[in-house]
Design an enzyme around this catalytic site. Structure first.
Site, short mmCIF file in Angstrom:
data_model
loop_
_atom_site.label_atom_id
_atom_site.label_comp_id
_atom_site.label_asym_id
_atom_site.label_seq_id
_atom_site.Cartn_x
_atom_site.Cartn_y
_atom_site.Cartn_z
N ASP A 19 0.82 -1.21 0.00
CA ASP A 19 0.00 0.00 0.00
C ASP A 19 0.86 1.27 0.00
OD1 ASP A 19 -2.35 1.42 -0.02
OD2 ASP A 19 -2.77 1.16 2.12
N HIS A 36 2.41 3.24 -9.02
CA HIS A 36 2.23 1.80 -9.26
C HIS A 36 3.44 1.25 -10.03
CE1 HIS A 36 -1.67 2.15 -7.58
NE2 HIS A 36 -2.22 2.78 -8.60
N LEU A 130 10.52 -20.69 -4.59
CA LEU A 130 9.52 -19.82 -3.95
C LEU A 130 8.23 -19.89 -4.76
CD1 LEU A 130 9.02 -17.26 -1.92
CD2 LEU A 130 9.39 -15.91 -3.97
C1 IPE Z 1 -5.53 -2.70 -0.28
O1 IPE Z 1 -5.17 -1.37 -0.40
C2 IPE Z 1 -5.53 -3.37 -1.62
C3 IPE Z 1 -4.21 -3.57 -2.23
C4 IPE Z 1 -3.06 -3.24 -1.72
C5 IPE Z 1 -4.23 -4.19 -3.51
P1 IPE Z 1 -6.26 -0.22 -0.59
O2 IPE Z 1 -5.49 1.03 -0.72
O3 IPE Z 1 -7.20 -0.56 -1.67
O4 IPE Z 1 -7.04 -0.28 0.80
P2 IPE Z 1 -7.87 0.83 1.57
O5 IPE Z 1 -8.87 1.38 0.59
O6 IPE Z 1 -6.91 1.87 2.01
O7 IPE Z 1 -8.48 0.12 2.72
C1 IPE Z 2 -1.56 0.23 -3.38
O1 IPE Z 2 -1.33 1.58 -3.43
C2 IPE Z 2 -1.74 -0.39 -4.75
C3 IPE Z 2 -3.11 -0.81 -5.05
C4 IPE Z 2 -4.12 -0.77 -4.24
C5 IPE Z 2 -3.34 -1.33 -6.39
P1 IPE Z 2 -2.51 2.62 -3.44
O2 IPE Z 2 -2.85 2.93 -4.85
O3 IPE Z 2 -3.64 2.14 -2.59
O4 IPE Z 2 -1.81 3.87 -2.76
P2 IPE Z 2 -2.45 4.90 -1.75
O5 IPE Z 2 -3.00 4.10 -0.60
O6 IPE Z 2 -3.54 5.62 -2.50
O7 IPE Z 2 -1.33 5.79 -1.35
MG MG Z 3 -4.06 2.38 -0.64
#
Ligand code: IPE
Ligand code: IPE
Ligand code: MG
Length: 239
Positions: A19, A36, A130
């Site tokens: 995240d 990303h 792995l």
């Molecule tokens: C969880 O992260 C999903 C992934 C890392 C793929 P999100 O960014 O979607 O989660 P919330 O919305 O902060 O809970």
């Molecule tokens: C996690 O990073 C990746 C996915 C959920 C695909 P985010 O895109 O949720 O990044 P933040 O949480 O908005 O910073």
């Molecule tokens: Mg996120």
């Protein structure tokens, strides 16, 4: 818990909620997609560190069932990145003995992504070092609903009796059937929630939260999480 690396201090299965990509990009004045893209580098680091540490299973949360709520440009960008990364890293996975698999409802993904996944799964299936599991269009609740439906059908068709339904049967109907439960869950970016990840499987997992944003998460950070895990005393309800 599976301990097939023979060392109880090393988690056999590590799961990661990757995240913070969006915030990483935002801090640099870049579009979220760049976060990303940069996150793919962190995936490579984590995979290498996992192999080096003797971890047997690494599950990465790449796209949740809730992530479809994001703007279509971002969703499309993520799908494209998956296809590109599959192409870029295929040979590295094969050479490194990394078997790639997925959990989640991949049938709802664009055909190009499904094709890329099928190719990587097929080409890496002999990997022994792995198992890298990518959670794609994955949600813990939909996973449990799906398992429940399959069991209900089995009962309706006389293949199972209600009194035979137990934890083992449910486990066998999850996407993760055959995998040990995660020993360690890592979540980056400072958020301390599961966001629908592996709800059933994380019952006795150790949690590790770090404020680092996913693109900044290095192999050394992975090792630091494992070091923290090695100090934990797991009790599983016992003494
Ligand atoms: C969880 O992260 C999903 C992934 C890392 C793929 P999100 O960014 O979607 O989660 P919330 O919305 O902060 O809970
Ligand atoms: C996690 O990073 C990746 C996915 C959920 C695909 P985010 O895109 O949720 O990044 P933040 O949480 O908005 O910073
Ligand atoms: Mg996120």
């Amino acid at each position: 818990m599976a301990q097939d690396n023979g060392n109880r201090h090393v988690p056999a299965h590590v799961a990661i909620v990757m995240d913070g990509n969006g915030r990483w990009a935002q801090q640099r004045g870049l579009p979220r997609g760049e976060g990303h893209r940069s996150g793919v580098g962190a995936v490579r680091e984590a995979v290498r560190a996992a192999v080096a540490c003797g971890v047997r299973y690494l599950t990465l949360y790449a796209f949740s069932t809730e992530n479809w709520k994001r703007p279509p440009e971002e969703v499309n960008g993520l799908m494209q990145l998956l296809v590109e990364s599959a192409d870029t890293y295929l040979q590295e996975f094969i050479d490194g003995g990394i078997r790639v698999d997925t959990i989640g409802d991949t049938s709802a993904l664009p055909p190009l992504v499904r094709g890329a996944i099928a190719q990587v799964r097929k080409m890496t299936r002999e990997g022994k070092k792995l198992t890298l599991i990518i959670a794609l269009n994955y949600g813990g609740r939909p996973e449990i609903v799906r398992a429940t439906r399959a069991i209900a059908e089995a009962v309706l068709e006389g293949r199972a009796r209600p009194e035979e339904i137990d934890e083992s049967m449910l486990t066998q109907h999850l996407y993760t059937a055959g995998l040990p439960d995660p020993d360690l869950l890592i979540r980056t970016s400072g958020e301390q929630r599961l966001s629908n990840f592996l709800l059933w499987q994380l019952a006795y997992t150790e949690f590790y939260f770090t404020p680092k944003l996913w693109p900044d998460f290095t192999g050394a950070d992975f090792e630091a999480a494992l070091h923290d895990y090695a100090q934990r005393k797991r009790r599983f309800g016992g003494v």
